[in-house]
Design a protein around this motif. Structure first.
Motif, short mmCIF file in Angstrom:
data_model
loop_
_atom_site.label_atom_id
_atom_site.label_comp_id
_atom_site.label_asym_id
_atom_site.label_seq_id
_atom_site.Cartn_x
_atom_site.Cartn_y
_atom_site.Cartn_z
N MET A 510 -18.33 0.35 7.59
CA MET A 510 -18.08 0.51 6.16
C MET A 510 -16.84 1.37 5.91
SD MET A 510 -20.68 1.55 3.14
CE MET A 510 -22.13 1.28 4.01
N VAL A 511 -16.76 2.53 6.64
CA VAL A 511 -15.60 3.42 6.49
C VAL A 511 -14.33 2.64 6.81
CG1 VAL A 511 -14.46 5.48 7.39
CG2 VAL A 511 -16.91 5.51 7.01
N ALA A 512 -14.37 1.92 7.93
CA ALA A 512 -13.19 1.20 8.39
C ALA A 512 -12.77 0.14 7.36
CB ALA A 512 -13.48 0.54 9.74
N SER A 513 -13.78 -0.64 6.86
CA SER A 513 -13.39 -1.71 5.94
C SER A 513 -12.84 -1.14 4.63
CB SER A 513 -14.53 -2.70 5.70
OG SER A 513 -15.68 -2.03 5.38
N TYR A 514 -13.42 0.04 4.19
CA TYR A 514 -12.89 0.60 2.94
C TYR A 514 -11.53 1.24 3.11
CZ TYR A 514 -16.91 -0.69 0.19
OH TYR A 514 -17.84 -1.43 -0.47
N VAL A 515 -11.30 1.90 4.26
CA VAL A 515 -9.95 2.46 4.43
C VAL A 515 -8.93 1.34 4.57
CG1 VAL A 515 -10.51 4.77 5.28
CG2 VAL A 515 -10.28 2.90 6.90
N GLN A 516 -9.38 0.22 5.17
CA GLN A 516 -8.46 -0.92 5.28
C GLN A 516 -8.21 -1.52 3.88
OE1 GLN A 516 -10.32 -3.21 8.28
NE2 GLN A 516 -9.18 -2.16 9.92
N LEU A 517 -9.28 -1.52 3.08
CA LEU A 517 -9.14 -2.00 1.70
C LEU A 517 -8.16 -1.11 0.95
CD1 LEU A 517 -10.42 -4.20 -0.11
CD2 LEU A 517 -12.05 -2.48 -0.92
N LEU A 518 -8.34 0.22 1.17
CA LEU A 518 -7.44 1.20 0.55
C LEU A 518 -6.00 0.90 0.94
CD1 LEU A 518 -8.90 4.83 0.86
CD2 LEU A 518 -7.95 3.76 -1.18
N LYS A 519 -5.85 0.63 2.27
CA LYS A 519 -4.51 0.38 2.78
C LYS A 519 -3.92 -0.87 2.12
CE LYS A 519 -1.95 -0.34 6.95
NZ LYS A 519 -1.92 -0.85 8.26
N ARG A 525 2.07 2.05 -3.01
CA ARG A 525 1.95 2.29 -4.44
C ARG A 525 1.73 3.77 -4.73
NH1 ARG A 525 -2.25 -2.25 -6.26
NH2 ARG A 525 -1.76 -1.43 -8.36
N LEU A 526 1.36 4.52 -3.75
CA LEU A 526 1.24 5.98 -3.91
C LEU A 526 2.46 6.62 -3.23
CD1 LEU A 526 -2.53 6.21 -3.02
CD2 LEU A 526 -1.55 6.27 -5.32
N ASP A 527 2.40 7.93 -3.06
CA ASP A 527 3.59 8.54 -2.40
C ASP A 527 3.52 8.34 -0.89
OD1 ASP A 527 1.69 10.28 -1.53
OD2 ASP A 527 2.32 11.98 -2.77
N GLU A 528 4.51 8.83 -0.21
CA GLU A 528 4.64 8.60 1.24
C GLU A 528 3.50 9.27 2.03
OE1 GLU A 528 8.25 9.52 3.27
OE2 GLU A 528 9.38 8.02 2.09
N ASP A 529 3.17 10.50 1.55
CA ASP A 529 2.07 11.22 2.23
C ASP A 529 0.79 10.41 2.20
OD1 ASP A 529 3.61 13.29 2.95
OD2 ASP A 529 2.86 14.74 1.47
N ALA A 530 0.50 9.85 1.03
CA ALA A 530 -0.72 9.05 0.88
C ALA A 530 -0.71 7.88 1.86
CB ALA A 530 -0.85 8.55 -0.55
N ASP A 531 0.47 7.23 1.98
CA ASP A 531 0.58 6.11 2.94
C ASP A 531 0.26 6.57 4.37
OD1 ASP A 531 1.19 4.30 1.07
OD2 ASP A 531 3.34 4.10 1.58
N GLU A 532 0.85 7.75 4.68
CA GLU A 532 0.63 8.27 6.04
C GLU A 532 -0.85 8.59 6.27
OE1 GLU A 532 2.40 11.83 8.87
OE2 GLU A 532 3.33 11.46 6.89
N PHE A 533 -1.48 9.22 5.25
CA PHE A 533 -2.90 9.58 5.38
C PHE A 533 -3.77 8.34 5.56
CE2 PHE A 533 -2.04 13.64 2.66
CZ PHE A 533 -1.40 14.20 3.76
N ILE A 534 -3.41 7.33 4.75
CA ILE A 534 -4.20 6.07 4.85
C ILE A 534 -4.04 5.48 6.26
CG2 ILE A 534 -4.32 3.67 4.03
CD1 ILE A 534 -3.60 4.78 1.21
N HIS A 535 -2.80 5.53 6.77
CA HIS A 535 -2.56 4.97 8.12
C HIS A 535 -3.41 5.70 9.18
CE1 HIS A 535 -0.47 3.49 11.60
NE2 HIS A 535 -0.29 4.78 12.00
N TYR A 536 -3.44 7.04 9.09
CA TYR A 536 -4.25 7.81 10.04
C TYR A 536 -5.73 7.47 9.93
CZ TYR A 536 -0.30 10.82 11.29
OH TYR A 536 0.89 11.30 11.76
N ALA A 537 -6.18 7.35 8.66
CA ALA A 537 -7.60 7.05 8.44
C ALA A 537 -7.96 5.70 9.07
CB ALA A 537 -7.92 7.05 6.95
#
Ligand code: ADP
Length: 717
Positions: A510-519, A525-537
């Motif tokens: 579930m975590v994986a599919s939602y973070v992928q959904l987030l991605k 569409r958010l700032d660069e930090d958010a992109d990086e955080f999403i990538h790590y997640a």
């Protein structure tokens, strides 16, 4: 030939000669012739005096009277005057007296000689020059069984046994020619009239010059018999001495060897001659540590008593033998030692057996184990110190009692079972049971009971060696309890790992599919930090998924394992390589293999092992394209598989670590992976009863080995 006349013949001759003398003188006197014819009277006078001695003188007197009568009656004067005739008659009487005296003395001598000849005590004969018997005495008649008349005139050699005849004939001839009268002796064999043989000692003496021989002989048949029996006894004794396995010896009064039997060569290496030539050898052969035994022997001999000692002797070749030396002195009438007779017997084997026995006995005595000897009905015969220590019973308390004294009440049937096994000649090994000590406490023991057989191979008893295993039993029980705990905990852990990885999968998915959904929705569409955080997640979630999958696979090795089946590893390798086709092609790898065996294994798990090892071999390649070779060799009762590569290799210090779960030697960036592949391989191989290990050098490639035991279909795993 005997020329002696009978008395009748003598009388007849005398009468005839006397008549003739009377007639001749009567005629002569009547014719006036005198003197010359009167000499004719000397003939009957000499014969009568010689034959009849004193009675012959009387005859002469009568004849003289007759002559005087003739002279008176017939003679014409002066033919013979009476005085002249008386003087003549006197001469007649004197001649007659002298002859009668000489004849009487001769006859006495002859009589003496005859008496001696007949009663000399030995058979005697007189031989003429040709060796013929002239005279043989009564003794000779008795010994040979012939009357004298049958012997006289025959050659002596005719009475001698065939084989001896020519020897004696030569001997007699030699004596006959020889001068002097010194008697000679020889032994020979006479043949009696009845055909029997007589051993005789012949004494031969010359009877006088040109006179033949006097032989006399003694019947030595008895002496010969004794000699023969002595000879037989001597041969018998010598043969015994030569054959008995002992060395017989005699010593003189100064204790020097005078005789030693030939067996000395076997026992000492020295022959009898060497002892004779070197009297010091007698003492010299005694081992220096046993010289005191010789002193003891000398003391006993001087006391006139027999001796018996055991001593060591040093043989000529330097080896040492044990001997039993016994003997006894013979004393003279003054009580001094005359001689000593004794013998040596080799007792080395017995001594060695005794030493071995005492060596074994001391091992038994000093052993910590309880060692008991018993009869077939269970009576205790021997009890070592270990038995005393372990049971609390002293030897004198145990020996003679029944072995059941050590058996606890609840095991009484065991005694008969053990004794029955022994009676059948069988052994009981490591039989674990319990025994009771003197103080009533119970001990755990491991018994090894063996039958004891006599020389004929018959079972006569048993030896029991018991070890107190109370402590071991306790330790075993503890170990079993630890193992049980461990198993339980392991199962709990496996269960936990399985449940954890299985149950974690769902929320993680579930975590994986939602973070992928987030991605997908918000990347860029958010700032660069958010992109990086999403990538790590996203990355963390997928890595966690990988880890959890691996953990699940790891826990499934034992929980989801399948039964072993015949697995053709060559076919299995083919399938594995097909699974790895893309990896092989991408890395330009070459995988080769030798013929591979059929083994009993969990096919899918073994495939996993091949896959992990080959995949690693390709993954950890160096600058060259990967070269992988798979082979298998039988070693004892297992197959040893190897997967060899030409990759980067591993430092020796990591050989064990790489098989531990999640242990890696490289970062994810260098080589992808979770570090569980080898841990799974190890677990699978151990489940199959094998081992896995690596041999490698950095830069030189690695070879992974694993073993699979050889099993038959249906073998218990
Ligand atoms: P992973 O391959 O996922 O890292 P493994 O358990 O399969 O995990 O391997 C553990 C480690 O052992 C690897 O990270 C690597 O460092 C080392 N290793 C395994 N196979 C090889 C090989 N053929 N050559 C060199 N190193 C190897």
């Amino acid at each position: 030939m005997d020329l002696r006349l009978t008395s009748g013949q003598q009388r007849f001759i005398l009468l005839l000669v006397s008549l003739l003398a009377v007639c001749v003188n009567a005629v002569a006197l009547s014719r006036g012739v005198t003197t010359i014819y009167s000499h004719v009277f000397y003939i009957p006078i000499i014969l009568a005096s010689y034959w009849y001695n004193r009675r012959g003188v009387l005859f002469t007197a009568a004849l003289s009277a007759g002559y005087l009568a003739l002279v008176v009656v017939l003679a014409p004067d002066p033919a013979e005057t009476l005085p002249e005739a008386c003087a003549r008659s006197g001469v007649f009487l004197v001649v007659s007296g002298v002859i009668a005296t000489l004849a009487s003395s001769l006859s006495r001598k002859e009589q003496r000689y005859r008496t001696i000849f007949e009663h000399i005590g030995s058979a005697t004969a007189i031989l003429d020059k040709k060796g013929r018997i002239r005279q043989a005495n009564y003794e000779m008649e008795t010994i040979l069984g012939y009357p004298g008349s049958e012997m006289v005139g025959r050659k002596l050699t005719g009475f001698i046994a065939d084989g001896e005849r020519s020897r004696i004939a030569n001997y007699l001839a030699g004596r006959m020619q020889g001068r002097g009268f010194v008697p000679a002796q020889c032994e020979t064999l006479f043949v009696r009239r009845d055909g029997g043989c007589v051993d005789v000692l012949l004494t031969i003496a010359g009877a006088g010059e040109n006179e033949g021989l006097v032989i006399s002989f003694l019947d030595i048949t008895e002496k010969k018999k004794v000699e023969r029996s002595l000879q037989e006894t001597r041969i018998f004794t010598e043969s015994i001495i030569a054959n008995v396995p002992v060395v017989v010896y005699s010593l003189d009064r100064s204790l020097r060897p005078t005789f030693i039997s030939p067996k000395s060569r076997d026992l000492f290496g020295y022959g009898p001659g060497e002892f004779r030539d070197h009297p010091d050898l007698w003492e010299g052969i005694v081992h220096e540590d046993d010289r005191h035994a010789r002193r003891h022997i000398i003391d006993r001999i001087n006391e006139g008593r027999p001796y018996s000692v055991e001593e060591r002797v040093v043989r000529k070749d330097g080896t040492v033998r044990w001997v039993h030396n016994s003997g006894s002195p013979t004393l003279d009438e003054t009580g001094a030692v005359l001689r000593v007779d004794g013998s040596f017997t080799d007792i080395t084997n017995r001594k060695e057996a005794e030493e071995e026995h005492s060596f074994l006995a001391s091992i038994v005595e000093s052993s910590d184990a309880t060692i008991i000897g018993k009869t077939l009905d269970g009576t205790i015969l021997s009890w070592n110190r270990g038995a005393e220590r372990n049971t609390g019973y002293r030897a004198d308390e145990a020996i003679g009692n029944h072995i059941s004294m050590l058996v606890p009440e609840d095991r009484t049937g065991e005694t008969e079972m053990i004794l029955n096994t022994i009676r059948q000649g069988k052994r009981l090994e490591h039989f674990e049971t319990q025994r009771v000590r003197k103080d009533g406490s119970i001990m755990d023991v491991s018994l090894t009971i063996s039958p004891i057989t006599n020389a004929a191979g018959r079972v006569i008893g048993a030896s029991s060696i018991g070890r107190d295993i109370t402590e071991r039993k306790k330790a075993e029980a503890q170990l079993r309890s630890y193992a049980r705990d461990l198993k339980l905990r392991n199962e709990e852990l496996e269960q936990f790992a399985y449940v954890a990885s299985h149950d974690l999968q769902e929320p993680l998915r579930m975590v994986a599919s939602y973070v992928q959904l987030l991605k997908r929705r918000y990347e860029g569409r958010l700032d660069e930090d958010a992109d990086e955080f999403i990538h790590y997640a996203v990355d963390g979630a997928s890595r966690m998924q990988l880890l959890i999958n691996d953990l699940l696979a790891f826990s499934r090795v034992s929980t989801r394992g399948k039964p072993f089946e015949e697995t053709d590893t060559e076919t299995l390798l083919g399938q594995t390589l097909r699974n790895l086709k893309i990896q092989i092609e991408e890395s330009d790898a070459l995988v080769t293999h030798d013929p591979l065996p059929v083994v009993m294994a969990d096919t899918s798990q073994l495939s996993q092992v091949f896959q992990n090892l080959i995949s690693n071999a390709i993954k950890f390649h160096g600058s060259d394209a990967p070269r992988v070779h798979v082979s298998a060799q039988q070693s004892g009762d297992e197959w040893v598989f190897s997967v060899k590569d030409n990759g980067i290799g591993i430092e020796q210090q990591y050989f064990d670590r790489i098989f531990v779960i999640f242990q890696r030697l490289h970062s994810k960036a260098e080589y992808a992976g979770t570090g569980i592949g080898l841990a799974i391989c190890k677990r699978i191989i151990e489940r199959h009863g094998g081992r896995i290990w690596v041999a490698s050098e950095p830069g030189e490639g690695s070879t992974f080995f694993f073993t699979i035991p050889i099993r038959e279909v249906g073998d218990h795993v």
